[in-house]
Design an enzyme around this catalytic site. Structure first.
Site, PDB file in Angstrom:
ATOM      1  CD  GLU A 150       1.819   6.955 -10.731  1.00 52.41           C
ATOM      2  OE1 GLU A 150       2.106   6.156 -11.644  1.00 52.41           O
ATOM      3  OE2 GLU A 150       2.615   7.252  -9.817  1.00 52.41           O
ATOM      4  CB  THR A 206       5.681   5.728 -12.004  1.00 55.95           C
ATOM      5  OG1 THR A 206       5.250   6.720 -11.061  1.00 55.95           O
ATOM      6  CG2 THR A 206       4.937   5.896 -13.313  1.00 55.95           C
ATOM      7  CG  HIS A 231       1.554  11.860  -7.344  1.00 55.21           C
ATOM      8  ND1 HIS A 231       1.412  12.168  -6.009  1.00 55.21           N
ATOM      9  CD2 HIS A 231       2.792  11.316  -7.465  1.00 55.21           C
ATOM     10  CE1 HIS A 231       2.503  11.825  -5.355  1.00 55.21           C
ATOM     11  NE2 HIS A 231       3.350  11.305  -6.216  1.00 55.21           N
TER      12      HIS A 231
END
Length: 305
Positions: A135, A183, A83
């Site tokens: 992240e 993501t 991450h």
């Protein structure tokens, strides 16, 4: 599709190999095993406020107030997880002289670079994702390093509230706004967020930063739910992408258009609900970093019980 002679349970597996996160973690683990002497202190950053102590595998989480409280020094090895982390954390680590193994997902690295590039140009950066996810906090760090405006939103309601706030803020150039995502966010959710922001800010730049493996896994789950009686989602209860898969599976199980009527989220075979052993067709899917051996153990349990 496989068939158990004893139970006549069909197991249709999808998304077993995960995506780029999985590759990144396994790559980091490979570097660790091949190049790190086992007699050195080893740590893996999993969040800005946690560390996992590493031996042969991630062992147990330990809270800490600062990096130096773990006596990280030039003899230590620190693995940065897939991450990623904020640049400020890397700088702190570099000051200790430790060996840093950066196993950050290549796609996350790309997103960090893009976030920093827009921040350098004094764009207001909007990140769509889970506010407390590693992240996302890492991406925030790359934006804030250049003193640019940074906002994190999780859904369309957040997007509507933020739109009104930005409209009332005269210091923000409405032509210099960019949207990027965690993501592993749902593609549908991200598209909806983008539409809300686009209505208020026609010049907004919306970047496609979702990992293709995430989209593929979610699409595979949709197809799977049309073919099975129940779906088992395997992975950590704190894993954002695994929880998102489970949420989708629950939605499909409540939709009469899909065959699937049961969905569960487990971390190991011991957590399998009893009703799944009586289903004719069971589907398996897993989070991006769920180990293959865990998935196989769940499959074996369904066959043998």
């Amino acid at each position: 599709m496989q068939k158990s002679r004893e139970k006549y349970i069909y197991i249709l597996s999808c998304a077993q190999n995960g995506g780029i996160y999985r590759y990144s973690f396994q790559n980091g683990e490979l570097i660790f095993k091949d190049k790190t002497p086992l007699n050195r202190p080893m740590y893996a950053i999993i969040r800005e406020n946690k560390l996992y102590v590493i031996l042969r595998e991630i062992d147990e989480a330990t809270h800490f107030g600062g990096l130096l409280s773990f006596d990280i020094d030039e003899n230590s090895v620190v693995i940065v997880r897939a991450h990623g982390v904020a640049p400020q954390i890397i700088k702190l680590l570099e000051k200790t002289g430790c060996t840093i193994i950066n196993a950050t997902c290549p796609r996350v690295l790309s997103n960090q670079k893009r976030a920093a590039d827009f921040a350098k140009r004094q764009f207001a950066v909007i990140i769509a994702g889970d506010k407390n996810h590693g992240e996302v906090t890492g991406l925030e760090g790359f934006v804030k390093e250049f003193c640019s405006e940074c906002y994190v939103i999780e859904n369309t309601k957040d997007a509507e509230i933020l739109s009104n706030q930005i409209c009332q803020n005269s210091s923000i150039n409405k032509d210099n706004i960019v949207l990027l995502s965690q993501t592993t966010i749902s593609a549908t959710e991200y598209e909806s967020i983008g539409k809300v922001l686009k209505e208020k800010f026609p010049s907004i730049q919306i970047l496609n930063t979702i990992c293709p493996a995430t989209t593929e896994r979610q699409e595979a789950l949709k197809k799977l739910c049309a073919q099975v009686d129940g779906v088992v989602v395997i992975g950590g209860k704190s894993s954002a992408n695994t929880c998102r898969l489970f949420s989708m599976a629950q939605d499909f199980s409540e939709n009469p258009e899909y065959r699937c009527k049961f969905a569960c989220h487990i971390e190991n075979p011991c957590e399998l609900p009893k009703e799944f052993f009586s289903l004719e067709v069971v589907g398996l899917t897993a989070g991006a970093s769920t180990p293959d051996e865990v998935i196989l153990s769940v499959e074996k349990s369904l066959y043998c019980n």
